[in-house]
Design a protein around this motif. Structure first.
Motif, PDB file in Angstrom:
ATOM      1  N   PHE A   1      15.106  -4.304  -3.475  1.00  0.00           N
ATOM      2  CA  PHE A   1      14.622  -4.277  -4.857  1.00  0.00           C
ATOM      3  C   PHE A   1      13.121  -4.567  -4.941  1.00  0.00           C
ATOM      4  CE2 PHE A   1      19.135  -4.686  -5.782  1.00  0.00           C
ATOM      5  CZ  PHE A   1      19.264  -3.788  -6.833  1.00  0.00           C
ATOM      6  N   PHE A   2      12.561  -5.187  -3.905  1.00  0.00           N
ATOM      7  CA  PHE A   2      11.112  -5.393  -3.892  1.00  0.00           C
ATOM      8  C   PHE A   2      10.361  -4.068  -3.799  1.00  0.00           C
ATOM      9  CE2 PHE A   2      12.463  -9.637  -2.308  1.00  0.00           C
ATOM     10  CZ  PHE A   2      11.804 -10.415  -3.248  1.00  0.00           C
ATOM     11  N   LEU A   3      11.077  -3.008  -3.340  1.00  0.00           N
ATOM     12  CA  LEU A   3      10.422  -1.710  -3.183  1.00  0.00           C
ATOM     13  C   LEU A   3      10.011  -1.106  -4.519  1.00  0.00           C
ATOM     14  CD1 LEU A   3      12.710  -0.164  -0.420  1.00  0.00           C
ATOM     15  CD2 LEU A   3      10.519  -1.315  -0.130  1.00  0.00           C
ATOM     16  N   PHE A   4      10.601  -1.586  -5.625  1.00  0.00           N
ATOM     17  CA  PHE A   4      10.161  -1.116  -6.939  1.00  0.00           C
ATOM     18  C   PHE A   4       8.708  -1.522  -7.209  1.00  0.00           C
ATOM     19  CE2 PHE A   4      14.770  -0.854  -7.984  1.00  0.00           C
ATOM     20  CZ  PHE A   4      14.781   0.454  -8.434  1.00  0.00           C
ATOM     21  N   MET A   5       8.238  -2.539  -6.472  1.00  0.00           N
ATOM     22  CA  MET A   5       6.859  -3.008  -6.657  1.00  0.00           C
ATOM     23  C   MET A   5       5.912  -2.410  -5.627  1.00  0.00           C
ATOM     24  SD  MET A   5       7.487  -7.032  -7.606  1.00  0.00           S
ATOM     25  CE  MET A   5       8.507  -7.369  -6.180  1.00  0.00           C
ATOM     26  N   SER A   6       6.330  -1.333  -4.965  1.00  0.00           N
ATOM     27  CA  SER A   6       5.487  -0.717  -3.931  1.00  0.00           C
ATOM     28  C   SER A   6       4.526   0.273  -4.575  1.00  0.00           C
ATOM     29  CB  SER A   6       6.364  -0.015  -2.887  1.00  0.00           C
ATOM     30  OG  SER A   6       7.234   0.898  -3.518  1.00  0.00           O
ATOM     31  N   PHE A   7       3.457  -0.269  -5.175  1.00  0.00           N
ATOM     32  CA  PHE A   7       2.471   0.566  -5.863  1.00  0.00           C
ATOM     33  C   PHE A   7       1.261   0.889  -4.986  1.00  0.00           C
ATOM     34  CE2 PHE A   7       4.538  -1.960  -9.280  1.00  0.00           C
ATOM     35  CZ  PHE A   7       5.198  -0.909  -9.897  1.00  0.00           C
ATOM     36  N   SER A   8       1.202   0.310  -3.803  1.00  0.00           N
ATOM     37  CA  SER A   8       0.051   0.541  -2.926  1.00  0.00           C
ATOM     38  C   SER A   8       0.540   0.655  -1.489  1.00  0.00           C
ATOM     39  CB  SER A   8      -0.956  -0.604  -3.050  1.00  0.00           C
ATOM     40  OG  SER A   8      -0.399  -1.814  -2.559  1.00  0.00           O
ATOM     41  N   GLN A   9      -0.335   1.142  -0.626  1.00  0.00           N
ATOM     42  CA  GLN A   9       0.018   1.270   0.781  1.00  0.00           C
ATOM     43  C   GLN A   9       0.274  -0.098   1.405  1.00  0.00           C
ATOM     44  OE1 GLN A   9      -2.690   3.862   2.957  1.00  0.00           O
ATOM     45  NE2 GLN A   9      -3.269   4.903   1.058  1.00  0.00           N
ATOM     46  N   ALA A  10      -0.533  -1.081   1.061  1.00  0.00           N
ATOM     47  CA  ALA A  10      -0.351  -2.426   1.619  1.00  0.00           C
ATOM     48  C   ALA A  10       0.995  -3.007   1.203  1.00  0.00           C
ATOM     49  CB  ALA A  10      -1.489  -3.338   1.163  1.00  0.00           C
ATOM     50  N   ALA A  11       1.407  -2.769  -0.052  1.00  0.00           N
ATOM     51  CA  ALA A  11       2.688  -3.294  -0.521  1.00  0.00           C
ATOM     52  C   ALA A  11       3.849  -2.649   0.230  1.00  0.00           C
ATOM     53  CB  ALA A  11       2.827  -3.055  -2.020  1.00  0.00           C
ATOM     54  N   ILE A  12       3.779  -1.344   0.454  1.00  0.00           N
ATOM     55  CA  ILE A  12       4.847  -0.656   1.181  1.00  0.00           C
ATOM     56  C   ILE A  12       4.961  -1.199   2.599  1.00  0.00           C
ATOM     57  CG2 ILE A  12       5.530   1.566   2.156  1.00  0.00           C
ATOM     58  CD1 ILE A  12       4.471   2.906  -0.303  1.00  0.00           C
ATOM     59  N   ILE A  13       3.822  -1.417   3.253  1.00  0.00           N
ATOM     60  CA  ILE A  13       3.849  -1.957   4.611  1.00  0.00           C
ATOM     61  C   ILE A  13       4.466  -3.351   4.613  1.00  0.00           C
ATOM     62  CG2 ILE A  13       2.409  -2.717   6.534  1.00  0.00           C
ATOM     63  CD1 ILE A  13       0.443  -0.484   5.787  1.00  0.00           C
TER      64      ILE A  13
ATOM     65  N   VAL B   1      10.869  11.608  -2.149  1.00  0.00           N
ATOM     66  CA  VAL B   1       9.493  11.116  -2.086  1.00  0.00           C
ATOM     67  C   VAL B   1       8.644  11.884  -3.099  1.00  0.00           C
ATOM     68  CG1 VAL B   1       7.425  10.943  -0.653  1.00  0.00           C
ATOM     69  CG2 VAL B   1       9.665  10.394   0.306  1.00  0.00           C
ATOM     70  N   GLY B   2       7.917  11.165  -3.928  1.00  0.00           N
ATOM     71  CA  GLY B   2       7.087  11.782  -4.948  1.00  0.00           C
ATOM     72  C   GLY B   2       7.838  12.151  -6.208  1.00  0.00           C
ATOM     73  N   ILE B   3       9.145  11.974  -6.206  1.00  0.00           N
ATOM     74  CA  ILE B   3       9.951  12.293  -7.387  1.00  0.00           C
ATOM     75  C   ILE B   3      10.397  11.013  -8.085  1.00  0.00           C
ATOM     76  CG2 ILE B   3      12.056  13.413  -8.215  1.00  0.00           C
ATOM     77  CD1 ILE B   3      11.823  15.350  -5.872  1.00  0.00           C
ATOM     78  N   THR B   4      11.079  10.143  -7.339  1.00  0.00           N
ATOM     79  CA  THR B   4      11.537   8.878  -7.907  1.00  0.00           C
ATOM     80  C   THR B   4      11.788   7.869  -6.791  1.00  0.00           C
ATOM     81  OG1 THR B   4      13.257   7.795  -9.221  1.00  0.00           O
ATOM     82  CG2 THR B   4      13.924   9.669  -7.891  1.00  0.00           C
ATOM     83  N   LYS B   5      11.580   6.610  -7.076  1.00  0.00           N
ATOM     84  CA  LYS B   5      11.901   5.537  -6.134  1.00  0.00           C
ATOM     85  C   LYS B   5      13.322   5.032  -6.344  1.00  0.00           C
ATOM     86  CE  LYS B   5       7.198   3.668  -6.256  1.00  0.00           C
ATOM     87  NZ  LYS B   5       6.397   2.483  -6.658  1.00  0.00           N
ATOM     88  N   ALA B   6      13.827   5.194  -7.534  1.00  0.00           N
ATOM     89  CA  ALA B   6      15.082   4.547  -7.910  1.00  0.00           C
ATOM     90  C   ALA B   6      16.247   5.001  -7.043  1.00  0.00           C
ATOM     91  CB  ALA B   6      15.379   4.820  -9.386  1.00  0.00           C
ATOM     92  N   VAL B   7      16.352   6.312  -6.799  1.00  0.00           N
ATOM     93  CA  VAL B   7      17.508   6.825  -6.057  1.00  0.00           C
ATOM     94  C   VAL B   7      17.558   6.283  -4.625  1.00  0.00           C
ATOM     95  CG1 VAL B   7      18.645   8.902  -5.184  1.00  0.00           C
ATOM     96  CG2 VAL B   7      17.696   8.872  -7.496  1.00  0.00           C
TER      97      VAL B   7
END
Length: 686
Positions: free
Chosen positions: A584-596, A652-658
């Motif tokens: 669920f933290f992935l919903f906050m992945s707004f930047s490259q650093a956050a995703i890493i 990817v590029g469509i939605t994060k939710a699924v």
């Protein structure tokens, strides 16, 4: 190379090591832990010492002697056996084998085997990364379409899926060591040939066989190593073995970063044969498998496998070899291997059907043996659904599937999301030019990330430049000259091109969409793709893989230290449920650093579940079905990896939710089902 473990000893030889007598407690072939020795047989190590003066150094602190602990365990197991009305032959063999492994101890032999099998596991990890790292360069070297790139990424997992099933099943019938050697040899040969393959068809063919070869690594390695471990060491050391998968990821990341961007590390022979640096990387990735293959030449077959197939003499000699190596390394060479009898199942089913050498041709005899082997393997697979194993097999299949679906799906989603964010950032910086008119101008500088709409270019020259991500729309080119052009993602749409010459460029017909050509010439047009490593190889992707691999180190250490303390079930269930929460933290992945950062967190938490799953898989099944079950479940794992990576990448590029919800639901279901499995940490290997 001659195998020293294939020799047998003579039962009546006074110089032999022992006989299969009837002595020993509980019907086992043991004498005593320390049999009396004649004076002239005393070891040099004990010469000059009075045994009565020897004292265990922990006695003053009230620490029991290791031999006392061992005797207490055996007494407890003997008491448990007497409480049961009937004990099967399989359970009797398992109990005796556990006693033998306790006598052999854990030492130099196990650590040597640990390194060799760890290299084989490392080779499996590298195989999962090699295509992903080489693909950005290989796609330009071989001019791959998007469909071909997608197939190349999946073909390795497809090969590993078939390889796991094939080699896992054969390892229970042919032998762990023999099958692992053949599997690694196929992987090494196919990897070597794939590095020289120039066409897409031949490259994907060899990568498929490379995957089939390495697919046998995981099921055989864990089955093989577990059969040399005593019960109280099994969970911890199988978990330590998992660290080699992490080391493989780090090795692949560093190798890719150090080799692929070095375009000069290669050679060519005309235009038909090119060997660029990414091919060097493919070769380097085969080194762990080669090292494991060499090390296996000095390792024996699993004695537990040999006992299942009534090869008593070979098993006895290997166990004595393990015993002597370990106790010599510990400074106690006077310890005597006291086993004189090893129980084996009375009914030896599924023996290979051999026909006489004088019957038929060599090919006919090979066909008979092969058909028989296939039937035996399939029969063993079907037996996994027998009433006593059905529930465990179904639960493990679901747990393996849900874990792999989430893990490998997110493993693809993380780097693809980073690329998508990079693309969005790049797109946001695009420069748009409207209605520009340029006459008699010499373009001698590169054009990048631009859109030109409604422009007019009259009598202009574009010479020796690079054009990257540039689009010309509704523009006019008249009396222009293009020479020595390198282009990437460059297109002309609805343009009028009149009296213009294109010489030695890679601007071929597909780059011109709905354009009108009038008196236009294309001379010496470059065919195929070009390589530009400085721009096409993003070091960040190597860094992401490296950090993701390194992040599992804390989880590996914790799971190894606590696997035998808290149990396999709690380890698997707890890790999968916590991993589900981490998604669920992935919903906050707004930047490259956050995703890493979230990738590292997810990998670090989920690795404990992987370790627990692999440990309990070898412990749930008897020796005659262990590698088969592991191979089948690992094949299901690879199928889930194919589905997960394909499904997650499509969003990817469509939605994060699924992707996030899919991974969360899968992990929760798998974690809850894991709590229904039986605990195996205090059970001997059947």
């Amino acid at each position: 190379m001659a195998d020293p473990y294939q020799n047998s000893y003579h039962h009546g030889d006074p110089d032999g090591y022992g006989t299969y007598g009837e002595g020993g407690q509980d019907g086992y072939g043991y004498q005593t832990d320390y049999p009396p020795q004649e004076e002239d047989a005393a070891s040099d190590v004990t010469e000059g010492h009075d045994e009565d003066d020897q004292m265990y150094e922990g006695e003053y602190q009230g620490i029991p002697h290791p031999d006392e602990i061992k005797a207490a365990r055996r007494a407890a197991r003997a008491k448990a056996r007497t409480a049961v009305d009937a004990v099967s032959e399989q359970e009797e063999l398992a109990e005796q084998y556990e006693d033998i492994m306790e006598d052999c101890g854990h030492g130099r032999f196990q650590w040597s085997l640990f390194v060799v099998l760890g290299l084989a596991l490392m080779a499996d990890s590298v195989e999962c990364f090699v295509v992903a790292f080489a693909l950005p360069s290989a796609e330009k070297d071989m001019c791959l379409s998007n469909a071909e790139k997608g197939m190349l990424g999946l073909i390795v997992f497809l090969g590993m899926m078939f390889g796991a099933f094939i080699w896992g099943g054969m390892a229970d019938k042919v032998g762990r060591r023999k099958c692992l050697i053949i599997a690694l040899a196929i992987n090494c040969i196919a990897a070597f040939l794939s590095s020289f393959a120039q066409g897409y068809g031949s490259f994907i063919f060899f990568r498929l066989f490379s995957g089939i070869g390495i697919g046998g690594s995981v099921p055989i390695v864990y089955s093989y190593f577990s059969e040399f471990l005593q019960m109280d060491k099994r969970g911890e050391h199988l978990s330590w073995l998992c660290m080699f998968w992490m080391i493989g990821g780090i090795y692949a990341s560093f190798s890719a970063w150090g080799i692929i961007p070095r375009y000069g590390w290669g050679f060519s022979m005309g235009t038909e044969f090119q060997f660029h640096s990414w091919r060097v990387f493919v070769l380097v990735c085969a080194l762990p498998a080669i090292a494991a293959l060499i090390g296996l030449m000095f390792m024996p077959e699993s004695p537990r496998f040999l006992l299942e197939h009534a090869k008593h003499d070979e098993a006895w000699m290997i166990l004595k070899h393990v015993h002597d190596i370990n106790w010599r390394a510990k400074g106690e060479p006077e310890r005597v291997f006291t086993v004189s009898q090893i129980k084996t199942p009375k009914t030896q089913e599924d023996e290979f059907f051999e026909i006489q050498s004088s019957t038929g041709t060599a090919f006919q005899r090979w066909v008979v043996r092969t058909v028989t082997l296939v039937k035996l393997v399939l029969k063993n697979v079907v037996s996994l659904l027998a009433p006593e194993l059905r529930l465990a097999t179904l639960l493990m299949a679901i747990i393996w599937f849900t874990m792999a679906f989430s893990y490998y799906g997110l493993a693809v989603w993380f780097p693809d999301m980073i690329k998508h964010l990079q693309y969005e950032e790049y797109e946001s910086k695009v420069k748009v030019f409207h209605g520009e008119k340029v006459e008699r101008f010499h373009f001698n500088f590169s054009l990048e990330n631009q859109v030109h709409k409604g422009g007019e270019y009259i009598n202009d020259k574009f010479v020796n430049i690079e054009i990257k991500s540039v689009k010309f729309e509704n523009s006019l080119f008249e009396d222009c000259y293009f020479e020595d052009i390198k282009s990437t993602n460059t297109f002309f749409e609805n343009c009028t091109i009149r009296s213009t010459v294109f010489y030695n460029t890679d601007l071929y017909e597909e780059r011109f969409i709905d354009c009108r050509m009038e008196n236009t010439s294309f001379l010496n047009t470059k065919k195929g793709c070009h390589l530009n490593f400085e721009e096409e190889n993003d070091v960040l992707i190597y860094l992401v893989s490296f950090l993701g691999s390194l992040a599992v180190l804390p989880g590996n250490i914790i799971s190894a230290l606590f696997m035998d303390k808290i149990g396999r079930i709690r380890m698997i269930g707890g890790s999968m449920l916590i991993s589900a929460g981490c998604t669920f933290f992935l919903f906050m992945s707004f930047s490259q650093a956050a995703i890493i950062a979230w990738q590292c967190l997810f990998c670090g938490v989920s690795v404990a579940a992987w370790n627990g799953i692999e440990v309990i898989t070898v412990e749930l099944y008897p020796a005659s079905k262990r590698a088969t079950a592991f191979g089948l479940l690992n094949a299901i794992c690879k199928l889930a990896a194919i589905l997960g990576s394909s499904i997650f990448a499509s969003f990817v590029g469509i939605t994060k939710a699924v992707p996030i919800l899919l991974s969360c639901v899968a992990l929760v279901c798998g974690g809850l089902l894991a709590l229904k499995l039986p605990e195996t940490r205090e059970k001997v290997l059947l």
